[in-house]
Motif scaffolding. Structure first.
Motif, mmCIF file in Angstrom:
data_model
loop_
_atom_site.group_PDB
_atom_site.id
_atom_site.type_symbol
_atom_site.label_atom_id
_atom_site.label_comp_id
_atom_site.label_asym_id
_atom_site.label_seq_id
_atom_site.Cartn_x
_atom_site.Cartn_y
_atom_site.Cartn_z
ATOM 1 N N LEU A 376 36.367 51.241 70.063
ATOM 2 C CA LEU A 376 37.664 52.063 71.019
ATOM 3 C C LEU A 376 36.152 51.605 72.381
ATOM 4 O O LEU A 376 34.720 51.100 72.477
ATOM 5 C CB LEU A 376 37.348 53.435 71.321
ATOM 6 N N ILE A 377 36.985 50.869 73.424
ATOM 7 C CA ILE A 377 36.305 50.728 74.889
ATOM 8 C C ILE A 377 36.224 51.276 75.515
ATOM 9 O O ILE A 377 37.426 51.847 76.475
ATOM 10 C CB ILE A 377 36.617 49.144 75.492
ATOM 11 N N LEU A 378 35.103 52.622 75.428
ATOM 12 C CA LEU A 378 35.689 53.942 76.220
ATOM 13 C C LEU A 378 35.676 53.767 77.794
ATOM 14 O O LEU A 378 37.462 54.495 77.896
ATOM 15 C CB LEU A 378 33.844 54.333 76.275
ATOM 16 N N GLN A 379 35.363 52.461 78.214
ATOM 17 C CA GLN A 379 35.791 52.594 79.964
ATOM 18 C C GLN A 379 37.120 52.107 80.003
ATOM 19 O O GLN A 379 37.505 52.344 81.036
ATOM 20 C CB GLN A 379 34.486 52.653 80.576
ATOM 21 N N SER A 381 41.138 51.911 79.236
ATOM 22 C CA SER A 381 42.539 53.070 78.799
ATOM 23 C C SER A 381 42.952 53.030 77.864
ATOM 24 O O SER A 381 42.543 51.812 77.043
ATOM 25 C CB SER A 381 43.496 52.530 80.121
ATOM 26 N N ILE A 382 43.984 53.612 77.742
ATOM 27 C CA ILE A 382 44.561 54.269 76.207
ATOM 28 C C ILE A 382 45.223 52.845 75.952
ATOM 29 O O ILE A 382 45.328 51.808 75.287
ATOM 30 C CB ILE A 382 45.329 55.113 75.970
ATOM 31 N N SER A 383 45.987 52.668 76.980
ATOM 32 C CA SER A 383 46.874 51.320 77.060
ATOM 33 C C SER A 383 46.314 49.751 76.643
ATOM 34 O O SER A 383 46.423 49.146 75.551
ATOM 35 C CB SER A 383 47.939 51.018 78.563
ATOM 36 N N ARG A 384 45.003 49.790 77.343
ATOM 37 C CA ARG A 384 44.476 48.877 77.134
ATOM 38 C C ARG A 384 43.265 48.633 75.751
ATOM 39 O O ARG A 384 43.383 47.627 74.863
ATOM 40 C CB ARG A 384 43.213 48.372 77.917
ATOM 41 N N ASN A 385 42.833 49.796 75.278
ATOM 42 C CA ASN A 385 42.487 49.823 74.040
ATOM 43 C C ASN A 385 43.651 49.746 73.053
ATOM 44 O O ASN A 385 43.108 48.878 71.806
ATOM 45 C CB ASN A 385 42.051 51.454 74.206
ATOM 46 N N VAL A 386 44.618 50.158 73.334
ATOM 47 C CA VAL A 386 45.747 49.874 72.106
ATOM 48 C C VAL A 386 46.225 48.328 71.990
ATOM 49 O O VAL A 386 46.684 48.141 70.752
ATOM 50 C CB VAL A 386 46.292 51.059 72.180
ATOM 51 N N GLY A 387 46.560 47.938 73.230
ATOM 52 C CA GLY A 387 46.571 47.103 73.324
ATOM 53 C C GLY A 387 46.029 46.118 72.839
ATOM 54 O O GLY A 387 46.264 44.544 72.489
ATOM 55 N N ILE A 388 44.804 45.833 72.935
ATOM 56 C CA ILE A 388 44.117 44.482 72.609
ATOM 57 C C ILE A 388 44.282 44.459 71.199
ATOM 58 O O ILE A 388 43.882 43.078 70.993
ATOM 59 C CB ILE A 388 42.303 45.510 72.389
ATOM 60 N N ALA B 333 32.855 45.899 70.197
ATOM 61 C CA ALA B 333 34.443 46.806 69.688
ATOM 62 C C ALA B 333 35.328 46.029 70.056
ATOM 63 O O ALA B 333 36.467 46.145 68.958
ATOM 64 C CB ALA B 333 34.705 48.356 70.511
ATOM 65 N N ALA B 334 35.398 45.425 70.831
ATOM 66 C CA ALA B 334 36.146 43.935 70.927
ATOM 67 C C ALA B 334 36.441 43.484 69.536
ATOM 68 O O ALA B 334 37.231 43.011 69.250
ATOM 69 C CB ALA B 334 35.501 43.049 71.883
#
Lengths: 539, 344
Positions: A376-379, A381-388, B333-334
């Motif tokens: 995860l990229i902790l800082q 949002s959920i949306s950005r993490n899932v959308g990656i 992570a990216a």
């Protein structure tokens, strides 16, 4: 407080060192000298998860004490408490019968407690001798005297049988030599208690034998030694008493090894309880082969690893920490190199150069064991993490991304996983571990990856979240996904897997179908692991 | 001897010497005694600026404040002599003490806040520069004491006296890193922070020593610079940044910390100065000179990477495994999420 003196401790008269076990004979019920190091009723929790729950440890001068237990049983935590890396939440640490507060590793060393961690702590650019005296190098007129460093290092190096040039670079040492150097370093601190955390996990059999001879020597001179290992052969060949931990508690406390059979030890480690929820739907139809490894060797040192994962199947890769499971997964998704053998996706040999290839060309996703560092990229949002993983799919024709386009794609997956959140704009850092893990998994679902490697998906999350993760994995498999499950939790493996592959020392040690019968499976698996020293591995 | 043969800067030195001889024969001006003096004078200054960065790299940190400290020291000495009429020696000593203090401040802030040296020295460096400009209202002190000028510009034929200063500083730094317990602490903390702290070494002390010495060396460089320029200008130091990194990197000092080669830095300084001068003698566009320096740094870093990878693979399986494991675990992570890899 020299390490050479503890024989002066009140040993019961008429008990020469000859009382030591030679061979496999039972130990006569000896009256051991009073404990040098004692941990009483020690508890320690991390984020609400109890790593130690009232554990005890008693180490006497002149014994080699085995500490065993499954992954997560609390062995490393116990060592860290004993060496002052962190204080216990409750309980006491006693040195020579006196309660002490070990607030730092330095302080523990002053009390004569030295530790050799699994991770080697050497400064590569420094010489062997200087590493031995790191921070305490002998000086002359205020300048480091390399002649004295070398001269004073020599006896310690000789004591552990390292016939090296003391001025050689430490980075040139083999893992076995580095291990011996660490022990010499501990001895040079004149320790009376020596804690060894899996000292044989990365060294050869010959080096192990050599190490054992040295440890026996130290024991006979009165050092108290704690020996953490998973290899029962070693333990029976070397140790005097054994303590077994399970779930942070003592199952066996300081019993002479002569009185405990191997079976008893294995049982104590894994427990006898049959998991009520072990019923996995083993009738799941298995489809075509999706992922296949054919005699794969890797840059990490895997050798001849062959395995296959079919659609609709969960294959567990079980092993102890350091067995090479995560490393294998990293090679599969292209984070590290496969040096020989073939990797096949849907029967076609492929070359995966990086995770981008893995996902976008082969639909292969890796859910990392370290969600905070790699998942995860902790800082964000959920949306950005899932959308990656799906930016390419949801972006506007002209290339830009907008929340309104990402949101629907993300929301359905987050809802499906029942992530407890304030909204998908919430930063992931504010979620509980279990919910973070769900988000980490959700991005691969959003990307519609059909071959999934889950690496320790339930580590450090609470029971309810764990149950939900298990449910998710089952659903995914039912939906036709091919799942490789890396887990150190044997109960989880028995509960979920169709087949179990056992890995040890970067090789596959064996494969078994999961009967769902926990005691049997655990026994077979532990046998394979504990006897791996002499196992040549599958052809 | 074998150590010299394995040194990373050796091929570079050989190439430079050969090129120098060819140039000396082909052109009249390059080999002239005065031109060699100019090259070596530049090299002497570059070497000391490089040492100021090298001691910080050794502890596994970096300093963007080398130039800022140099500027502040320059102004302090200029001010003391020009405005307050201090004796030259007293002014220079005070300037060097000031430089050391500036470095110590950096070290203390970094240790206390656990921020990276990059951030801290970026901030303090521009603060130092700002003070230098504020004190002088951007007007240089032009009356640099003659003793400093004669030291900086003095020469015996082609040999500039400044080179002796560079030799001295190189020898002292090299010896301190090799024989002083504090020097060993700096390298141990830089080489393996965990091992060093678990062995009871103080990271704070290592950082303060490294940054303090860096400040002192920046001060020495400032004195050299004002003599060469014959002016104590607040603009001093604003263009030191690249050279401060180029010299140690080309000289074989690891950016990751734990290893430093002061002799390598001295040779790198000579190489850089020679190339710089040769390009000017050959009438190459001055912009191309900077480009050549950049390419040289890149080449040196790449050579270092190749060397490190080779030595990794030559090592035992277990050691290589754990090292590489840790290194690759630091992938972001990216990257693990299947984002397209970008050039790194």
């Amino acid at each position: 407080m020299s390490a050479r003196e503890p024989l002066g401790m009140p040993v019961t008269p008429g008990e020469p060192p000859a009382r030591r076990r030679s061979g496999g004979g039972p130990v006569p019920p000896a009256v051991l000298p009073p404990p040098v190091l004692e941990l009483r009723d020690v508890s320690k929790s991390f984020g609400g998860v109890a790593a130690l729950d009232g554990a005890d440890l008693v180490l006497a001068a002149g014994e080699i004490h085995a500490l065993i237990g499954e992954n997560g049983a609390g062995k490393s935590t116990l060592i860290n408490v004993a060496t002052g890396v962190f204080p216990p939440d409750a309980g006491a640490v006693l040195v020579d019968g006196e309660p002490v507060e070990l607030t730092s590793p330095r302080f523990a060393a002053e009390h004569g407690v030295a530790v050799v961690h699994q991770e080697r702590n050497l400064v590569g650019a420094f010489s062997v001798a200087e590493n031995l005296f790191l921070g305490r190098a002998p000086t002359r007129h205020g300048l480091v005297s390399y002649r004295r460093v070398a001269d004073e290092a020599r006896p310690w190096l000789e004591q552990v049988g390292l016939g090296l040039d003391p001025l050689a670079d430490a980075r040139r040492l083999s893992p076995g030599q580095a291990q011996l150097l660490e022990i010499a370093k501990a001895l040079a601190q004149r320790c009376k208690v020596l804690l060894l955390d899996e000292p044989t996990s990365s060294i050869t059999e010959g080096e192990s034998e050599h190490l054992f001879a040295i440890l026996r020597d130290l024991r006979d001179q009165g050092t108290a030694i704690l020996f953490v290992s998973h290899k029962l052969e070693e333990i029976y060949a070397l140790c005097d008493r054994v303590t077994v931990l399970r779930d942070g508690r003592n199952v066996v406390t300081a019993r002479p090894l002569g009185e405990v059979t191997r079976d008893e030890v294995v049982h104590a480690m894994v427990g006898r309880t049959v998991d009520a929820a072990a019923a996995h739907d083993h009738a799941a139809p298995v489809g075509a082969t999706r992922l296949e490894l054919d005699s794969v060797s890797t840059e990490y040192g895997h050798h001849g690893v062959s395995l296959a994962v079919h659609a609709g199947e969960i294959v567990a890769l079980y092993g102890l920490v350091g067995a090479g499971r995560t490393e294998l997964a990293r090679c599969v998704v292209g984070l590290a190199k496969i040096t020989a053998g073939r990797l096949l996706v849907d029967g076609e040999p492929v070359r995966i150069r990086n995770p981008y290839d893995a996902l976008h060309r082969h639909g292969l996703g890796y859910v990392s064991e370290d969600r905070k560092a790699e998942g995860l990229i902790l800082q964000h949002s959920i949306s950005r993490n899932v959308g990656i993983t799906i930016w390419d799919k949801v972006r506007h024709r002209l290339g830009w991304l907008s929340e309104s386009r990402t949101r629907p794609a993300v929301e359905s997956h987050v809802d499906r996983l029942r992530v407890k959140m304030q909204g998908i704009a919430q930063p992931v850092s504010g979620l509980s571990g279990g919910n973070q893990q769900k988000v980490s998994a959700a991005k691969w679902l959003a990307a519609e990856a059909e071959i999934l490697v889950f690496d320790e998906p339930t580590v450090g999350i609470d029971v309810a979240a764990k149950e939900e993760m298990h449910q998710l994995l089952r659903e995914l498999a039912h939906g036709g996904a091919a799942i490789l499950l890396i887990s150190s939790d044997l109960r989880e493996v028995v509960r979920l897997a169709d087949r179990i592959l056992v890995m040890g020392d970067f090789r596959l040690l064996g494969e078994l179908a999961n009967t769902g019968d926990y005691p049997t499976v655990s026994r077979v698996v532990m046998e394979q692991i504990t006897s791996s020293v002499h196992n040549v591995g599958p052809a | 001897m074998s150590q010299v043969l394995r040194a990373k800067w050796l091929p570079l030195l050989v190439a430079t010497v050969v090129a120098g001889i060819v140039l000396g024969i082909e052109t009249k001006s390059f080999g002239a005694s005065f031109n060699v003096y100019v090259i070596l004078q530049t090299a002497a200054f570059d070497a000391v600026v490089g040492l100021a960065q090298m001691v910080v790299l050794a502890v596994g940190d970096m300093s963007l404040a080398v130039g800022g400290i140099g500027g502040l020291v320059t102004i302090a000495i200029g001010n003391a002599v020009d405005v307050h009429h201090w004796p030259v020696a007293a002014a220079v000593v005070a300037g060097l003490v000031l430089g050391t203090l500036c470095g110590v401040v950096n070290g203390v802030i970094i240790a206390r806040t656990q921020l990276s040296g990059f951030i801290v020295t970026l901030a303090t460096g521009s603060a130092f520069t700002g003070i230098a400009y504020g004190v002088t209202s951007a007007i240089p002190y032009s009356s640099v004491p003659s003793s400093i000028v004669s030291l900086s510009q003095g020469r015996a034929s082609f040999f500039p006296y400044l080179l002796l200063v560079a030799f001295g500083a190189t020898a002292l730094v090299g010896a301190a890193l090799r024989w002083l317990p504090d020097g060993r602490t700096v390298l141990a903390v830089g080489g393996n922070r965990d091992a060093a702290t678990l062995s009871g070494l103080s990271r704070t002390r290592a950082l303060v020593v490294a940054h303090g010495s860096s400040g002192l060396l920046a001060g020495v460089a400032a004195v050299m610079y004002m003599g060469v320029l014959q002016s104590a200008t607040p603009a001093t130091g604003t263009d030191w940044l690249i050279i401060s990194f180029a010299v140690p990197i080309i000289g074989g000092t690891a950016l990751t910390g734990g290893e430093a080669s002061s002799v390598g830095g001295l040779i790198a300084a000579v190489v850089l100065a020679t190339i710089n001068d040769a390009l000017i003698v050959l009438n190459v566009n001055t912009n191309a000179v900077e480009m050549a320096e950049g390419l040289l740094i890149l080449a040196a870093v790449l050579a270092g990477q190749v060397g490190r990878l080779a030595s990794l693979q030559g090592r035992g399986r277990g050691a290589g495994r754990s090292r590489q494991g840790r290194r690759s675990a630091s992938d972001t992570a990216a990257r693990g999420s299947g984002l397209e890899p970008v050039a790194q």
